[in-house]
Write a protein that holds these residues in place. Sequence first.
Motif, PDB file in Angstrom:
ATOM      1  N   MET A 196     -65.867  73.605  23.202  1.00  6.03           N
ATOM      2  CA  MET A 196     -65.131  74.112  22.051  1.00  6.03           C
ATOM      3  C   MET A 196     -63.681  73.653  22.102  1.00  6.03           C
ATOM      4  N   ASN A 197     -63.067  73.557  20.917  1.00 10.96           N
ATOM      5  CA  ASN A 197     -61.645  73.250  20.831  1.00 10.96           C
ATOM      6  C   ASN A 197     -60.820  74.479  21.185  1.00 10.96           C
ATOM      7  N   VAL A 217     -70.817  83.888  20.377  1.00 11.54           N
ATOM      8  CA  VAL A 217     -70.504  83.737  21.790  1.00 11.54           C
ATOM      9  C   VAL A 217     -71.366  82.616  22.376  1.00 11.54           C
ATOM     10  N   THR A 218     -72.531  82.399  21.759  1.00  8.95           N
ATOM     11  CA  THR A 218     -73.416  81.299  22.143  1.00  8.95           C
ATOM     12  C   THR A 218     -73.745  80.474  20.909  1.00  8.95           C
ATOM     13  N   ALA A 219     -74.230  79.265  21.134  1.00 12.80           N
ATOM     14  CA  ALA A 219     -74.641  78.396  20.029  1.00 12.80           C
ATOM     15  C   ALA A 219     -75.793  77.511  20.478  1.00 12.80           C
ATOM     16  N   GLY A 240     -79.195  79.691  22.265  1.00 10.28           N
ATOM     17  CA  GLY A 240     -78.399  78.601  22.784  1.00 10.28           C
ATOM     18  C   GLY A 240     -77.729  78.896  24.107  1.00 10.28           C
ATOM     19  N   LYS A 241     -76.577  78.285  24.295  1.00 12.59           N
ATOM     20  CA  LYS A 241     -75.805  78.404  25.525  1.00 12.59           C
ATOM     21  C   LYS A 241     -74.415  78.941  25.194  1.00 12.59           C
ATOM     22  N   PRO A 242     -73.734  79.517  26.179  1.00  9.63           N
ATOM     23  CA  PRO A 242     -72.416  80.083  25.884  1.00  9.63           C
ATOM     24  C   PRO A 242     -71.411  79.019  25.463  1.00  9.63           C
ATOM     25  N   LEU A 243     -70.536  79.405  24.528  1.00  2.80           N
ATOM     26  CA  LEU A 243     -69.406  78.547  24.193  1.00  2.80           C
ATOM     27  C   LEU A 243     -68.528  78.405  25.436  1.00  2.80           C
ATOM     28  N   ASP A 267     -68.160  82.718  30.031  1.00  2.00           N
ATOM     29  CA  ASP A 267     -69.272  82.657  30.979  1.00  2.00           C
ATOM     30  C   ASP A 267     -70.198  83.815  30.657  1.00  2.00           C
ATOM     31  N   ILE A 268     -71.483  83.600  30.860  1.00  2.00           N
ATOM     32  CA  ILE A 268     -72.476  84.641  30.624  1.00  2.00           C
ATOM     33  C   ILE A 268     -73.350  84.785  31.858  1.00  2.00           C
ATOM     34  N   ALA A 269     -73.596  86.018  32.259  1.00  2.00           N
ATOM     35  CA  ALA A 269     -74.544  86.319  33.327  1.00  2.00           C
ATOM     36  C   ALA A 269     -75.551  87.324  32.804  1.00  2.00           C
ATOM     37  N   LEU A 270     -76.758  87.282  33.334  1.00  2.00           N
ATOM     38  CA  LEU A 270     -77.799  88.242  33.000  1.00  2.00           C
ATOM     39  C   LEU A 270     -77.990  89.144  34.202  1.00  2.00           C
TER      40      LEU A 270
END
Length: 525
Positions: A13-14, A321-323, A333-336, A340-343
């Motif tokens: 992301m920018n 937050v994800t795309a 998708g995955k986090p921008l 960071d994302i954790a499960l």
Amino acid sequence: MSLQNTPGAHVAMNEVGDETIGALLARRARVHPDETYCTFKGECITFRLLDRRVNQMATLLKAQGLARGDRVAVMLPGHPEHLYLIFALARLGMVRVPINVHLIGAPLEHLLTELDPKVLVADGAYRAALDGLAARLPPILWRNGADGEFDAFATCVEDDAATDVRADDIIALSPSSGTTGAPKGVLKTDRHLRAGPLAVLRLTEARPGDVFLFWEALHHGSGVAVAIAALIGRFQLAMLERFSASRFWDDARQHKATHIHYLGSVLPMLLKQPESTQDRQHGVRIAWGGGCPSHIWQEFSERFGVTMREGYGLSELITFVTANVDGTPGSIGKPLSYYDIALLDDNGAPVAAGDKGEVAVRAHDARLGFLGYFRNPQAEADARRGELFMTGDLAHADAQGNLFYAGRKKDMLRRRGINIAAWDVESVFAEHEAIAEVALVGVPSDLGEDELKLFVRVREGVQIEPLELIRWSSSRLPYFQIPRYIEFIESFPKTPTQRIQKKELSRQVAGVWDVADTDFRPAKR
């Protein structure tokens, strides 16, 4: 499973810069004055005209004695005047408090009491709902009112005085979704309100000259994000008064739309429309949004000839937050790269690969993280775990780091000693051709745990017996996930994001169809 160190696990992301929404609008009017920002009922609103109307609206607001930092509740329909007000409040550094125009009674009273606005701007169409409240209301500036004060804003001189609004000033209180409890006011800065639109631009790959069919309610964050994204990305908005499933593709053709947005039940509603030889006769390239069930993804894409783009966001952070930019069906998708994302499991430990865990989000830049709830420190503390914001949502990930939404953590039920995710059961029943929407809730049982009650809305013109549904599900669900009770419902209570409000669904079972009254007994496998 922690994703933060997985290679390729982020969507680049920018940077979210310091130029505020008000400063950006002024620059657009100066550099691209004659470009079209929005069309509405044949009217073309250029950046020059948008800037003028916003400045006139600013004069009106100041005449009400309002100043930077004052909270202003907004209860208006979808209309360019609503956009002018949104941008004027942002330019002046006032705090916008969006109010869902469909609210009545206690929910409406709750927001106006808890978020404590100094002034309410409301359309005359909602006078009856407001007059029926017991609480003392703030002064109301009526649109379409008898005194015509709001309606005369376009006769005001322009207020183009420089403001000292900064990127990290709070300029909105966004009500949380309220799916499981009373909505809370989420603190939003100018930077927050620009980060979400940047995510929209990344997800949709929109560019100048593109046209977004703009039907979204402006009391919802996604509608505001699209409006700001058009300011940043210089694509056009084809603004509609309201969403109509029957006219949707005609509207898309008429306005030469290149992008369409969806939330919640929008895609199933469009799929329910009669098939037509014109289903692919349009210029739409991308359908984007959140909440597309995996079983609908391919069907919608193939029928209408569009590319699907899915993301995940929440009121407490930003629009997305994800795309999902690579098209993995059913994935959010995955986090921008902002996050960071954790499960995590109930103990805060990462879950095993492929297992479900609560989505926990850490912002790389605290200015884009969760900033808190208005006057609700306990709820704010409950939502935090150190640097992490605990979303209350469940997800699992595949080997490539793609995330898959798996429902709300509070939707976990316990039956016969076994934990059951409502999402798992609902996803199976949603595949039945007779069903339009479903929701599973727990109801008290004699054993002290949950019994399962399924609410079903069938497709228009379709009838089906509860026992037929149960027998159909028995080959697709383990015995302990098969509902005991089924209740048919004509419509579900919804949040502004079109999520079903389960807290509004009855837990009563007296008179409700009960599988125990039949001779059906699920086989234990």
